[in-house]
Every structure is written in structure tokens, then in C-alpha cells.
Motif scaffolding. Sequence first.
Motif, PDB file in Angstrom:
ATOM      1  N   UNK A 110       0.845  -1.202   0.000  1.00 44.16           N
ATOM      2  CA  UNK A 110       0.000   0.000   0.000  1.00 44.16           C
ATOM      3  C   UNK A 110       0.873   1.243   0.000  1.00 44.16           C
ATOM      4  N   UNK A 111       0.495   2.265  -0.782  1.00 40.18           N
ATOM      5  CA  UNK A 111       1.309   3.502  -0.853  1.00 40.18           C
ATOM      6  C   UNK A 111       1.365   4.197   0.496  1.00 40.18           C
ATOM      7  N   UNK A 112       2.551   4.802   0.784  1.00 33.51           N
ATOM      8  CA  UNK A 112       2.726   5.531   2.033  1.00 33.51           C
ATOM      9  C   UNK A 112       1.934   6.829   1.982  1.00 33.51           C
ATOM     10  N   UNK A 113       1.185   7.159   3.011  1.00 35.13           N
ATOM     11  CA  UNK A 113       0.413   8.408   2.973  1.00 35.13           C
ATOM     12  C   UNK A 113       1.318   9.605   2.711  1.00 35.13           C
ATOM     13  N   UNK A 114       0.829  10.480   1.807  1.00 37.19           N
ATOM     14  CA  UNK A 114       1.621  11.646   1.431  1.00 37.19           C
ATOM     15  C   UNK A 114       1.907  12.537   2.630  1.00 37.19           C
ATOM     16  N   UNK A 115       0.972  12.593   3.584  1.00 33.21           N
ATOM     17  CA  UNK A 115       1.147  13.474   4.738  1.00 33.21           C
ATOM     18  C   UNK A 115       2.326  13.028   5.602  1.00 33.21           C
ATOM     19  N   UNK A 116       2.553  11.656   5.704  1.00 29.08           N
ATOM     20  CA  UNK A 116       3.675  11.158   6.494  1.00 29.08           C
ATOM     21  C   UNK A 116       5.007  11.553   5.885  1.00 29.08           C
ATOM     22  N   UNK A 117       5.095  11.509   4.533  1.00 30.81           N
ATOM     23  CA  UNK A 117       6.339  11.869   3.867  1.00 30.81           C
ATOM     24  C   UNK A 117       6.607  13.364   3.933  1.00 30.81           C
ATOM     25  N   UNK A 118       5.546  14.156   3.966  1.00 32.84           N
ATOM     26  CA  UNK A 118       5.722  15.609   3.925  1.00 32.84           C
ATOM     27  C   UNK A 118       6.014  16.212   5.291  1.00 32.84           C
ATOM     28  N   UNK A 119       5.701  15.451   6.374  1.00 38.33           N
ATOM     29  CA  UNK A 119       5.842  16.029   7.703  1.00 38.33           C
ATOM     30  C   UNK A 119       7.284  16.414   8.051  1.00 38.33           C
ATOM     31  N   UNK A 120       8.298  15.531   7.835  1.00 32.95           N
ATOM     32  CA  UNK A 120       9.666  15.945   8.163  1.00 32.95           C
ATOM     33  C   UNK A 120      10.123  17.156   7.356  1.00 32.95           C
ATOM     34  N   UNK A 121       9.759  17.187   6.063  1.00 25.44           N
ATOM     35  CA  UNK A 121      10.162  18.331   5.238  1.00 25.44           C
ATOM     36  C   UNK A 121       9.503  19.614   5.726  1.00 25.44           C
ATOM     37  N   UNK A 122       8.218  19.498   6.106  1.00 27.23           N
ATOM     38  CA  UNK A 122       7.521  20.688   6.611  1.00 27.23           C
ATOM     39  C   UNK A 122       8.114  21.154   7.929  1.00 27.23           C
ATOM     40  N   UNK A 123       8.531  20.204   8.774  1.00 23.19           N
ATOM     41  CA  UNK A 123       9.144  20.561  10.053  1.00 23.19           C
ATOM     42  C   UNK A 123      10.486  21.261   9.837  1.00 23.19           C
ATOM     43  N   UNK A 124      11.293  20.726   8.895  1.00 17.34           N
ATOM     44  CA  UNK A 124      12.576  21.374   8.600  1.00 17.34           C
ATOM     45  C   UNK A 124      12.371  22.768   8.030  1.00 17.34           C
ATOM     46  N   UNK A 125      11.379  22.917   7.163  1.00 16.41           N
ATOM     47  CA  UNK A 125      11.079  24.230   6.592  1.00 16.41           C
ATOM     48  C   UNK A 125      10.648  25.202   7.686  1.00 16.41           C
ATOM     49  N   UNK A 126       9.847  24.730   8.613  1.00 23.71           N
ATOM     50  CA  UNK A 126       9.367  25.573   9.715  1.00 23.71           C
ATOM     51  C   UNK A 126      10.540  25.998  10.604  1.00 23.71           C
ATOM     52  N   UNK A 127      11.428  25.039  10.926  1.00 20.27           N
ATOM     53  CA  UNK A 127      12.580  25.378  11.761  1.00 20.27           C
ATOM     54  C   UNK A 127      13.514  26.353  11.050  1.00 20.27           C
ATOM     55  N   UNK A 128      13.762  26.102   9.754  1.00 17.80           N
ATOM     56  CA  UNK A 128      14.662  26.989   9.007  1.00 17.80           C
ATOM     57  C   UNK A 128      14.112  28.394   8.938  1.00 17.80           C
ATOM     58  N   UNK A 129      12.803  28.511   8.725  1.00 22.93           N
ATOM     59  CA  UNK A 129      12.187  29.832   8.639  1.00 22.93           C
ATOM     60  C   UNK A 129      12.286  30.585   9.964  1.00 22.93           C
ATOM     61  N   UNK A 130      12.026  29.895  11.067  1.00 22.58           N
ATOM     62  CA  UNK A 130      12.063  30.553  12.377  1.00 22.58           C
ATOM     63  C   UNK A 130      13.495  30.895  12.793  1.00 22.58           C
TER      64      UNK A 130
END
Length: 339
Positions: A12-32
Motif C-alpha cells: 500500500x502507498x505511504x500516505x503523502x502526509x507522512x512523507x511531507x511532515x519531516x520536510x515541513x518541520x525542517x522548513x518551519x525550523x529553518x524559517x524561524x
Amino acid sequence: MTPSALRPATLPPRPASDAAQPAALREWLASHIQRRGALAVLVLMAALASATSSTFPTWSNISSILGNNAFVWLLALGMTFVILTGGIDLSVGSVYALGGVLGAYGAHTGGTWLAVVLPVAVGALWGTAQGLLVARARMAPFIVTLAGLLGARGLLQALTDEGATTYLVPADSAFRRLGDGTWVPVLLVAALFAAGALLLTRTRFGATVTALGGNENAATLMGLPVARTKVLVYVLSATLAAGAGALGSARLGSGVTTIGVGYELTAIASVVIGGTLLTGGSGSIGGTASGVLVLAVIHNLIDHYFSPYGSAFTDTVNGAFLAVVVLVQALLSRTRQTD
């Protein structure tokens, strides 16, 4: 039933939200980190200095930090807009000194109104010339503003007969009140920073400045006024530099020809430490305010703890700190590109 029938045809394909969470967290940390890193460093330094020194948190010391750096703030404010477009302005130190002499000359010959209008008008004209060379003649900002640095110093020497003539602000002139004490220059700078923040975040001009620094070709294709915006940021930078010089002459009571040497580097360092990318397209006015204060506190602490080593040690620490900030910016940019 065969074994192959028991195995699923595909996983079964991995949920897109699970794959995007680490990238979104890194983006959030980099921005702050980019936007609020300087403020966090400032708070940490102030807390450590207050805990280790009884003189640092006193009003006398704080007012000295704020009042003595009010003029650097204005240089850094204009520099923020220039760097956001991907440009640079090396002339602000010389224009600052020129504005100081013109302010003192105006107060000496024509009164307070001329002391304010003359340096601001000359600064605006200076910035217009530099902006037109950058935007219309497509010359490199580094070359144009380096020529501006040398040209402003030459004009300054001509106005003062190679420094032999000193213009004093009359002791009874109302112009002196603009630079008197701590609160008047600091409140004036705070008002200009608030106006700069609104200009950058709430107006079409500010959006164009950011878009221009992010991708000039895309901004041009979108129909944004790229050339006009480039001219205006250099006008803003030179006008603020000349106005800062006038305030400096009001505070010192005279126009000093040797002042402002190296101020352009201090302004650039403050803007970069505040989180504005040297390549343009990302930054904030609040970050620049924090960057100026970080450098001011570093200078204050060095003067307090390492005064025997003089300004050479101060410059070394500034350079090392700036190198670390640029390295962090490069790592943050690389993280965002990877994401």
C-alpha cells in the motif's frame, strides 16, 4: 490456494502526509531560525551579561547602547531594502559623513530647516544617481556604490577644504535637540523602523522588493516595476544615510569629516545577522533591528571585559560572528532547496 495468491500484489502507498511532515518541520525550523535567530541570540547574550555583570543591566549602559547606535540603525534600515533586492550599497558610510557636514553647514548658515532639508535632499539625489546607474545602465551595484563611496568622500573634502574647515552647530540651535540625549533619536529611529516595516510588508512596493530579490526574471515577467523599484531602494538608502549623518552632527554639535569610515560594513553585517539573505528575496525589518542590537551588545561586552585588546579584537569577533551567521544561512538555504 497458491503462495503467490497469499501475497499482496503491491504494497500500500505511504500516505503523502507522512512523507511531507519531516520536510515541513525542517522548513518551519529553518524559517524561524532565519527570522528570529538574531532575537534569540540577543536575549541569550543579554541574559548572560546581566548574570555576570552588575553594570550591564543599568539604565546608563542600556541608554549608551541605544543612543550610540541610533544612526547605525538608520543605515541598516536602508541597507535592508537594498539587500532584499539582491543589491549592495557601499556608499552609506561616506554619505553619512557628507550628511553630517551638510547638516552642520545648514545649521550654521540657514537654521534648523536647512540643516534637515539640505542633507536629505542631497542624499536623495545621490541615491537617485546610483539607482539609475544600477537599474537603467545595468551596472553592478558593487561598482556603482564603490564609486559613490569615493565620490562622496571627495565631495566631503571639497566642502571642508580638505578637512581644514569645520562647521559647528550653534549652541542655541533647535537642531541640536534632534540628537540630544537618548529618547529623541531612539524614538525617531523607532518611528522610521515602524514605517519601514509597514512599507515592506503592507505595500506593493515592499512586495516588489521581495519578489525582485527572489527572482528578477520572474518579477519582470509578472509585470512588476523592477527598474523603478531598484532606483527607489537606492534613493531610500542614501536618504536615510544622509539623514543619519545630520542627526549625528546634531548630537556631536559639528560636522566631522573623518566619521563613518567602515559604517557600510557594520550596516551590512547588521542586516545579514538579522536574517536577511545576502542573495536577496528574504528578510525582515525586525530582524535588522535585532541584528544591530546584537552587534551593539557584542561591542559593549568586549569594551567591558576585553578593553585592553582594543578595536582589533572587536573587529575579529565581529568577523567571526558574521562568518558563522553566513554559514548558518547557507545551511538553511541548502535545507530548503533539498526539501
